[in-house]
Enzyme design. Structure first.
Site, PDB file in Angstrom:
ATOM      1  N   GLN A   1       1.573 -10.315  -5.660  1.00  0.00           N
ATOM      2  CA  GLN A   1       1.260  -9.755  -4.421  1.00  0.00           C
ATOM      3  C   GLN A   1      -0.325  -9.563  -4.236  1.00  0.00           C
ATOM      4  OE1 GLN A   1       4.122  -6.088  -5.433  1.00  0.00           O
ATOM      5  NE2 GLN A   1       3.948  -6.361  -3.052  1.00  0.00           N
TER       6      GLN A   1
ATOM      7  N   ARG B   1      -1.855  -0.074 -13.508  1.00  0.00           N
ATOM      8  CA  ARG B   1      -0.430  -1.023 -13.811  1.00  0.00           C
ATOM      9  C   ARG B   1      -0.584  -2.321 -13.172  1.00  0.00           C
ATOM     10  NH1 ARG B   1       5.165  -0.822 -10.878  1.00  0.00           N
ATOM     11  NH2 ARG B   1       6.249  -2.016 -12.394  1.00  0.00           N
TER      12      ARG B   1
ATOM     13  N   HIS C   1       7.820  -8.707 -12.431  1.00  0.00           N
ATOM     14  CA  HIS C   1       7.706  -8.198 -11.297  1.00  0.00           C
ATOM     15  C   HIS C   1       8.105  -9.351 -10.419  1.00  0.00           C
ATOM     16  CE1 HIS C   1       6.070  -4.430  -8.797  1.00  0.00           C
ATOM     17  NE2 HIS C   1       6.702  -5.509  -7.985  1.00  0.00           N
TER      18      HIS C   1
ATOM     19  N   ASN D   1      10.428  -4.921 -13.702  1.00  0.00           N
ATOM     20  CA  ASN D   1      10.168  -4.029 -12.439  1.00  0.00           C
ATOM     21  C   ASN D   1      11.358  -4.131 -11.708  1.00  0.00           C
ATOM     22  OD1 ASN D   1       8.665  -2.457 -10.462  1.00  0.00           O
ATOM     23  ND2 ASN D   1       9.115  -4.090  -9.082  1.00  0.00           N
ATOM     24  N   GLU D   2      12.049  -2.901 -11.201  1.00  0.00           N
ATOM     25  CA  GLU D   2      13.044  -2.795 -10.124  1.00  0.00           C
ATOM     26  C   GLU D   2      14.260  -3.847 -10.282  1.00  0.00           C
ATOM     27  OE1 GLU D   2      11.317  -2.402  -6.447  1.00  0.00           O
ATOM     28  OE2 GLU D   2      10.584  -0.413  -7.237  1.00  0.00           O
TER      29      GLU D   2
ATOM     30  N   ASN E   1      10.024   4.341 -10.219  1.00  0.00           N
ATOM     31  CA  ASN E   1       9.597   3.977  -8.790  1.00  0.00           C
ATOM     32  C   ASN E   1      10.076   4.658  -7.844  1.00  0.00           C
ATOM     33  OD1 ASN E   1       7.835   2.186 -10.171  1.00  0.00           O
ATOM     34  ND2 ASN E   1       8.553   0.274  -9.038  1.00  0.00           N
TER      35      ASN E   1
ATOM     36  N   TYR F   1      10.165   6.250  -3.471  1.00  0.00           N
ATOM     37  CA  TYR F   1       9.321   6.132  -2.209  1.00  0.00           C
ATOM     38  C   TYR F   1       9.850   7.029  -1.148  1.00  0.00           C
ATOM     39  CZ  TYR F   1       6.870   2.124  -3.651  1.00  0.00           C
ATOM     40  OH  TYR F   1       5.885   1.193  -4.538  1.00  0.00           O
TER      41      TYR F   1
ATOM     42  N   GLU G   1       5.283   3.748  -9.633  1.00  0.00           N
ATOM     43  CA  GLU G   1       5.065   3.313  -8.401  1.00  0.00           C
ATOM     44  C   GLU G   1       5.367   4.689  -7.448  1.00  0.00           C
ATOM     45  OE1 GLU G   1       6.453  -0.019  -6.452  1.00  0.00           O
ATOM     46  OE2 GLU G   1       5.999  -1.206  -8.466  1.00  0.00           O
TER      47      GLU G   1
ATOM     48  N   TRP H   1       1.128   3.462  -5.721  1.00  0.00           N
ATOM     49  CA  TRP H   1       1.313   2.182  -4.895  1.00  0.00           C
ATOM     50  C   TRP H   1       0.673   1.980  -3.454  1.00  0.00           C
ATOM     51  CZ3 TRP H   1       2.688  -2.363  -7.180  1.00  0.00           C
ATOM     52  CH2 TRP H   1       2.976  -3.527  -6.107  1.00  0.00           C
TER      53      TRP H   1
ATOM     54  N   GLU I   1       3.392  -7.973   0.963  1.00  0.00           N
ATOM     55  CA  GLU I   1       4.552  -7.191   1.000  1.00  0.00           C
ATOM     56  C   GLU I   1       5.931  -7.918   1.049  1.00  0.00           C
ATOM     57  OE1 GLU I   1       4.886  -4.527  -0.097  1.00  0.00           O
ATOM     58  OE2 GLU I   1       6.928  -3.652   0.850  1.00  0.00           O
ATOM     59  N   TRP I   2       5.699  -9.120   0.152  1.00  0.00           N
ATOM     60  CA  TRP I   2       7.103  -9.592   0.005  1.00  0.00           C
ATOM     61  C   TRP I   2       7.682 -10.242   1.397  1.00  0.00           C
ATOM     62  CZ3 TRP I   2       6.910 -10.942  -4.905  1.00  0.00           C
ATOM     63  CH2 TRP I   2       6.422  -9.921  -5.735  1.00  0.00           C
TER      64      TRP I   2
HETATM   65  C1  GBH Z   1       8.584  -1.449  -4.610  1.00  0.00           C
HETATM   66  O1  GBH Z   1       9.691  -1.578  -4.187  1.00  0.00           O
HETATM   67  C2  GBH Z   1       7.803  -2.877  -5.338  1.00  0.00           C
HETATM   68  O2  GBH Z   1       8.216  -2.693  -6.608  1.00  0.00           O
HETATM   69  C3  GBH Z   1       6.646  -3.192  -4.588  1.00  0.00           C
HETATM   70  O3  GBH Z   1       6.416  -4.572  -5.183  1.00  0.00           O
HETATM   71  C4  GBH Z   1       6.500  -3.200  -3.415  1.00  0.00           C
HETATM   72  O4  GBH Z   1       5.251  -3.573  -2.816  1.00  0.00           O
HETATM   73  C5  GBH Z   1       6.649  -1.851  -2.795  1.00  0.00           C
HETATM   74  O5  GBH Z   1       7.757  -1.129  -3.308  1.00  0.00           O
HETATM   75  C6  GBH Z   1       6.546  -1.404  -1.451  1.00  0.00           C
HETATM   76  O6  GBH Z   1       7.557  -1.942  -0.819  1.00  0.00           O
HETATM   77  O7  GBH Z   1      17.201  -2.027   3.182  1.00  0.00           O
HETATM   78  O8  GBH Z   1      18.189  -3.274   1.091  1.00  0.00           O
HETATM   79  O9  GBH Z   1      16.357  -4.443   2.210  1.00  0.00           O
HETATM   80  C7  GBH Z   1      10.294  -0.285  -3.526  1.00  0.00           C
HETATM   81  C8  GBH Z   1      11.864  -0.290  -3.517  1.00  0.00           C
HETATM   82  C9  GBH Z   1      13.721  -1.091  -2.761  1.00  0.00           C
HETATM   83  C10 GBH Z   1      12.173  -0.768  -1.157  1.00  0.00           C
HETATM   84  C11 GBH Z   1      14.473  -2.026  -1.683  1.00  0.00           C
HETATM   85  C12 GBH Z   1      12.626  -1.433  -0.057  1.00  0.00           C
HETATM   86  C13 GBH Z   1      14.489  -2.276   0.709  1.00  0.00           C
HETATM   87  C14 GBH Z   1      16.435  -1.973   0.842  1.00  0.00           C
HETATM   88  N1  GBH Z   1      12.425  -0.939  -2.480  1.00  0.00           N
HETATM   89  N2  GBH Z   1      13.981  -1.606  -0.623  1.00  0.00           N
HETATM   90  S1  GBH Z   1      16.943  -2.971   1.867  1.00  0.00           S
END
Ligand code: GBH
Length: 476
Positions: free
Chosen positions: A17, A74, A120, A165-166, A306, A308, A377, A427, A434-435
């Site tokens: 990222q 991190r 990650h 990670n996740e 993590n 949010y 995070e 975070w 952002e992926w």
């Molecule tokens: C984190 O994931 C990541 O570790 C980080 O790299 C990223 O930048 C950050 O969040 C901000 O997004 O509706 O099925 O598509 C957070 C957890 C889990 C959040 C999956 C988004 C999408 C679910 N993520 N979720 S879906």
């Protein structure tokens, strides 16, 4: 309300990222390089090829961390900088190792504790092509162990290691929805390969075993001399029943967390998958061999969290389709009464609800026997931020409030509910790739100007954490 004296806090990032420098010093391609090259996979058609150029700006980034008062940082290591092809018999790239060794030395010299994530999501593309990457039960754990050992040996000064990670995201988004690399899904309009009903559970299983192998290697051969600690980072949202009067909704709330978190945490703390998952998935969930249980059970020195957002949960009637991964339920932002869980952000899945943080910390602490925890995070995007002027962007009061509410909710969990949190990483240190959403969604406390030489501009939120932690962390 307070936090312990030696509480660590700072910011988090991940290699793909922020680093850019995709071909510098012998880095090999990861599955994200390959995925980004497929038209339509990334919202703005971008990639991490330049990103924040952090590979070339380590001293600037450390200076930034220092100026914000952080005591911890991190970051993740790009496996393909260390072993460009990925495998245990493939060549090691000394230049990649040297880069991270120096980075850690410089962080420590600045008084900042490194938290290193080994994985990650940026799996070496070579391993995906060679044997199916995360889907290979024999090869993947051995190659991950070898890569992990290489890093433990190279960076003895690191005291905090995170294996994965996740893994939920690698498995579900990588092999069910296909929203993330390598993009497998049963939906043939989106991918030529994939089996959404089976592959995610295989990937998750193999990640657990790989984690177990790396932890055993660390404990046997490095921890006795180095004295550090190692764990996994799991993502999960807080849950509330859509209808608190309906026992099926109440039950679905726990099931949602089990499918997200306990999928990994139950094997790590108890040695088996959650009952609710076994019931729904049957033999599509791999069975642990005795050797695998021995590797996985008890394999966390700490729990990395993590977190949010939160959802209202409504159970679904009937029986679930084979590709369901949530636990046969709906995740909603409104409950039966019409109450909204929180305000909109730029991320369709994220609405702030700080009480959920306190509640989920309590849930995890109760279920897993009050483990030592780090919040690895926590943060938010902001509706429309990418379209604002720089003057507006740096006045990110919404993000300031998010951190204030969430950090206080955590401090209450610690001082009033007895949850054992030892550190907090926001975070993110800066806006970054952002992926699948590309650069349009910003999570940074620092604005990155992608058209003007990746220049960094700290936002108000960047400077808000030090005074906040100053008032909460005990002085003696
Ligand atoms: C984190 O994931 C990541 O570790 C980080 O790299 C990223 O930048 C950050 O969040 C901000 O997004 O509706 O099925 O598509 C957070 C957890 C889990 C959040 C999956 C988004 C999408 C679910 N993520 N979720 S879906």
């Amino acid at each position: 309300m307070s936090l312990p004296k030696d509480f660590l806090w700072g910011f988090a990032t991940a290699s793909y990222q922020i680093e850019g420098a995709a071909e510098t010093d012998g880095r090999g391609p990861s599955i994200w390089d390959t995925f980004c090259a497929v038209p339509g996979k990334i919202a703005d058609g971008s990639s991490g090829v330049v990103a924040c150029d952090s590979y070339n700006r380590t001293s600037e980034d450390i200076g930034l961390l220092k100026s914000l008062g952080a005591t911890a940082y991190r970051f993740s290591i790009a496996w393909t900088r260390i072993i460009p092809l990925g495998g245990r018999n493939d060549p090691i790239n000394q230049k990649g190792i040297d880069h991270y060794v120096k980075f850690v030395d410089d962080l420590l010299a600045a008084g900042i504790q490194p938290f290193i994530t080994l994985f990650h999501w940026d799996l070496p593309d070579g391993l995906d092509k060679r044997y199916g990457g995360l889907l290979n039960r024999e090869e993947f754990p051995l190659d991950f162990e070898h890569y992990a050992r290489t890093m433990f040996k190279a960076i003895p000064k690191c005291q905090h290691w995170i294996t994965f990670n996740e893994p939920w995201c690698s498995s579900i988004l990588g092999y069910n929805t296909g929203y993330f690399a390598p993009g497998h899904t049963s939906d043939r309009s989106r991918s030529a390969v994939g089996d959404s009903a089976r592959e995610p559970w295989i990937s998750g299983h193999n990640i657990l075993v790989a984690h177990g192998r790396a932890v055993k290697a660390y404990r046997d051969d490095f921890k006795p001399l180095q004295g550090g600690e190692i764990g996994i980072t799991l993502n999960g949202d807080a849950t509330y029943p859509w209808d608190p009067e309906d026992p099926a909704d109440v039950e679905a709330c726990d099931r949602k967390i089990e499918f997200a978190i306990s999928w990994f945490a139950d094997p790590i703390y108890f040695g088996h998958y959650p009952e609710s998952m076994l019931k729904q998935l049957g033999d599509r969930l791999p069975t642990f061999t005795a050797e695998e249980v021995a590797l996985v059970k008890g394999s966390n020195d700490f729990y990395g969290m993590n977190h949010y957002t939160a959802n209202y949960i409504k159970h679904k009637p009937g029986s679930p389709p084979e590709d369901d991964f949530l636990g046969h339920l709906e995740t909603l932002f409104y409950n039966k009464n019409g109450d909204c869980i929180g305000p909109e952000t730029q991320s369709f899945w994220l609405r702030p609800h700080a009480q959920g943080f306190r509640d989920l910390l309590g849930w995890l602490s109760r279920r897993y026997g009050n483990p030592k925890m780090y919040v690895t995070e926590n943060g938010t995007s902001l509706k429309g931020e990418n379209d604002m002027s720089l003057e507006k962007i740096v006045e990110d009061d919404f993000r300031v409030k998010y951190f204030d509410d969430y950090v206080r909710a955590m401090a209450k969990a610690v001082s009033e509910d007895g949850v054992d949190v030892r550190g907090y990483l926001a975070w993110s240190l800066m806006d970054n790739f952002e992926w699948a959403e590309g650069y349009e969604t910003r999570f940074g406390v620092t604005y990155v100007d992608y058209v003007n030489d990746q220049k960094r501009h700290p936002k108000k939120s960047a400077k808000s954490l030090q005074p906040l932690f100053d008032t909460l962390i005990k002085k003696d």
